[in-house]
Scaffold this motif. Structure first.
Motif, PDB file in Angstrom:
ATOM      1  N   LEU A  66       4.598  15.102  32.764  1.00  0.00           N
ATOM      2  CA  LEU A  66       3.383  14.326  32.540  1.00  0.00           C
ATOM      3  C   LEU A  66       2.947  14.367  31.078  1.00  0.00           C
ATOM      4  N   GLY A  67       3.843  14.841  30.211  1.00  0.00           N
ATOM      5  CA  GLY A  67       3.542  14.880  28.782  1.00  0.00           C
ATOM      6  C   GLY A  67       2.986  16.199  28.288  1.00  0.00           C
ATOM      7  N   GLY A  68       2.931  17.212  29.159  1.00  0.00           N
ATOM      8  CA  GLY A  68       2.451  18.531  28.741  1.00  0.00           C
ATOM      9  C   GLY A  68       3.382  19.134  27.706  1.00  0.00           C
ATOM     10  N   ARG A  69       2.877  20.093  26.968  1.00  0.00           N
ATOM     11  CA  ARG A  69       3.668  20.727  25.904  1.00  0.00           C
ATOM     12  C   ARG A  69       3.806  22.216  26.172  1.00  0.00           C
ATOM     13  N   SER A  70       4.777  22.826  25.518  1.00  0.00           N
ATOM     14  CA  SER A  70       4.995  24.270  25.627  1.00  0.00           C
ATOM     15  C   SER A  70       4.200  24.963  24.524  1.00  0.00           C
ATOM     16  N   VAL A  71       2.888  25.011  24.729  1.00  0.00           N
ATOM     17  CA  VAL A  71       1.982  25.688  23.806  1.00  0.00           C
ATOM     18  C   VAL A  71       1.200  26.720  24.605  1.00  0.00           C
ATOM     19  N   LYS A  72       0.724  27.741  23.924  1.00  0.00           N
ATOM     20  CA  LYS A  72       0.093  28.868  24.606  1.00  0.00           C
ATOM     21  C   LYS A  72      -1.041  28.478  25.542  1.00  0.00           C
ATOM     22  N   ASN A  73      -1.837  27.496  25.186  1.00  0.00           N
ATOM     23  CA  ASN A  73      -2.966  27.149  26.061  1.00  0.00           C
ATOM     24  C   ASN A  73      -2.555  26.258  27.238  1.00  0.00           C
ATOM     25  N   ASN A  74      -1.262  25.943  27.356  1.00  0.00           N
ATOM     26  CA  ASN A  74      -0.779  25.154  28.494  1.00  0.00           C
ATOM     27  C   ASN A  74       0.197  25.949  29.369  1.00  0.00           C
ATOM     28  N   LEU A  75       0.384  27.225  29.057  1.00  0.00           N
ATOM     29  CA  LEU A  75       1.338  28.056  29.796  1.00  0.00           C
ATOM     30  C   LEU A  75       0.616  29.196  30.484  1.00  0.00           C
ATOM     31  N   VAL A  76       0.907  29.384  31.768  1.00  0.00           N
ATOM     32  CA  VAL A  76       0.282  30.459  32.537  1.00  0.00           C
ATOM     33  C   VAL A  76       1.329  31.152  33.396  1.00  0.00           C
ATOM     34  N   PRO A  77       1.118  32.449  33.677  1.00  0.00           N
ATOM     35  CA  PRO A  77       2.014  33.142  34.605  1.00  0.00           C
ATOM     36  C   PRO A  77       1.637  32.799  36.036  1.00  0.00           C
ATOM     37  N   CYS A  78       2.626  32.564  36.864  1.00  0.00           N
ATOM     38  CA  CYS A  78       2.333  32.313  38.275  1.00  0.00           C
ATOM     39  C   CYS A  78       3.493  32.787  39.127  1.00  0.00           C
ATOM     40  N   CYS A  79       3.199  32.988  40.399  1.00  0.00           N
ATOM     41  CA  CYS A  79       4.236  33.435  41.325  1.00  0.00           C
ATOM     42  C   CYS A  79       5.153  32.262  41.647  1.00  0.00           C
ATOM     43  N   LYS A  80       6.321  32.592  42.144  1.00  0.00           N
ATOM     44  CA  LYS A  80       7.323  31.568  42.484  1.00  0.00           C
ATOM     45  C   LYS A  80       6.777  30.585  43.526  1.00  0.00           C
ATOM     46  N   GLU A  81       6.053  31.119  44.514  1.00  0.00           N
ATOM     47  CA  GLU A  81       5.521  30.260  45.577  1.00  0.00           C
ATOM     48  C   GLU A  81       4.550  29.212  45.017  1.00  0.00           C
ATOM     49  N   CYS A  82       3.625  29.636  44.162  1.00  0.00           N
ATOM     50  CA  CYS A  82       2.670  28.682  43.576  1.00  0.00           C
ATOM     51  C   CYS A  82       3.376  27.701  42.644  1.00  0.00           C
ATOM     52  N   ASN A  83       4.329  28.186  41.870  1.00  0.00           N
ATOM     53  CA  ASN A  83       5.046  27.312  40.950  1.00  0.00           C
ATOM     54  C   ASN A  83       5.820  26.245  41.726  1.00  0.00           C
ATOM     55  N   THR A  84       6.436  26.646  42.816  1.00  0.00           N
ATOM     56  CA  THR A  84       7.183  25.693  43.651  1.00  0.00           C
ATOM     57  C   THR A  84       6.234  24.688  44.303  1.00  0.00           C
ATOM     58  N   ALA A  85       5.086  25.161  44.776  1.00  0.00           N
ATOM     59  CA  ALA A  85       4.116  24.267  45.418  1.00  0.00           C
ATOM     60  C   ALA A  85       3.519  23.283  44.419  1.00  0.00           C
ATOM     61  N   LYS A  86       3.310  23.721  43.193  1.00  0.00           N
ATOM     62  CA  LYS A  86       2.671  22.879  42.180  1.00  0.00           C
ATOM     63  C   LYS A  86       3.604  21.774  41.692  1.00  0.00           C
ATOM     64  N   ARG A  87       4.849  22.096  41.452  1.00  0.00           N
ATOM     65  CA  ARG A  87       5.826  21.147  40.923  1.00  0.00           C
ATOM     66  C   ARG A  87       5.267  20.374  39.743  1.00  0.00           C
ATOM     67  N   ALA A  88       5.174  19.063  39.850  1.00  0.00           N
ATOM     68  CA  ALA A  88       4.692  18.233  38.746  1.00  0.00           C
ATOM     69  C   ALA A  88       3.248  17.821  38.953  1.00  0.00           C
ATOM     70  N   SER A  89       2.484  18.656  39.677  1.00  0.00           N
ATOM     71  CA  SER A  89       1.076  18.339  39.939  1.00  0.00           C
ATOM     72  C   SER A  89       0.184  18.966  38.872  1.00  0.00           C
ATOM     73  N   LEU A  90      -1.011  18.469  38.811  1.00  0.00           N
ATOM     74  CA  LEU A  90      -2.028  19.094  37.977  1.00  0.00           C
ATOM     75  C   LEU A  90      -2.795  20.081  38.859  1.00  0.00           C
ATOM     76  N   PRO A  91      -3.435  21.108  38.287  1.00  0.00           N
ATOM     77  CA  PRO A  91      -4.132  22.107  39.094  1.00  0.00           C
ATOM     78  C   PRO A  91      -5.071  21.560  40.169  1.00  0.00           C
ATOM     79  N   PRO A  92      -5.887  20.537  39.903  1.00  0.00           N
ATOM     80  CA  PRO A  92      -6.739  20.031  40.991  1.00  0.00           C
ATOM     81  C   PRO A  92      -5.929  19.486  42.181  1.00  0.00           C
ATOM     82  N   GLU A  93      -4.758  18.934  41.913  1.00  0.00           N
ATOM     83  CA  GLU A  93      -3.904  18.430  42.977  1.00  0.00           C
ATOM     84  C   GLU A  93      -3.317  19.587  43.781  1.00  0.00           C
ATOM     85  N   LEU A  94      -3.097  20.738  43.141  1.00  0.00           N
ATOM     86  CA  LEU A  94      -2.563  21.919  43.821  1.00  0.00           C
ATOM     87  C   LEU A  94      -3.539  22.416  44.858  1.00  0.00           C
ATOM     88  N   GLU A  95      -4.830  22.381  44.556  1.00  0.00           N
ATOM     89  CA  GLU A  95      -5.853  22.837  45.504  1.00  0.00           C
ATOM     90  C   GLU A  95      -5.829  22.000  46.780  1.00  0.00           C
TER      91      GLU A  95
END
Length: 97
Positions: A66-95
């Motif tokens: 979606l055009g995101g960048r690999s910069v510190k304020n766009n990178l967060v640690p997350c578990c494999k399950e959440c990362n898989t569930a999120k895929r190419a979604s934005l955080p509000p879509e994950l909820e």
């Protein structure tokens, strides 16, 4: 589902060279002291559960597709399950998942 019709192939007008370059930047950041400090508490950014730091993955809050960048304020640690569930979604879509 046809062969190249999956989440891995999503890119909303983002060129492959951009994604490749940003993934390389993310790899470099994953080896940095900054990332070690981000994962040291062992908390997933999304579910807030505790994990061994080595089990956490790096997630782009705004996905590269979606055009995101690999910069510190766009990178967060997350578990494999959440990362898989999120895929190419934005955080509000994950909820909503």
């Amino acid at each position: 589902m046809r062969k190249n019709e999956g989440w891995d192939d999503l890119s909303f007008g983002v060129d492959e060279a951009f994604i490749r370059a940003e993934r390389n930047k993310a790899r470099d950041l994953r080896r940095s002291r900054w990332w070690q400090q981000k994962t040291a508490p062992g908390l997933c950014h999304y579910c807030q559960q505790k994990f061994v730091p080595g089990e956490l993955t790096m997630d782009h809050v705004v996905p590269l597709a979606l055009g995101g960048r690999s910069v510190k304020n766009n990178l967060v640690p997350c578990c494999k399950e959440c990362n898989t569930a999120k895929r190419a979604s934005l955080p509000p879509e994950l909820e909503a998942l």
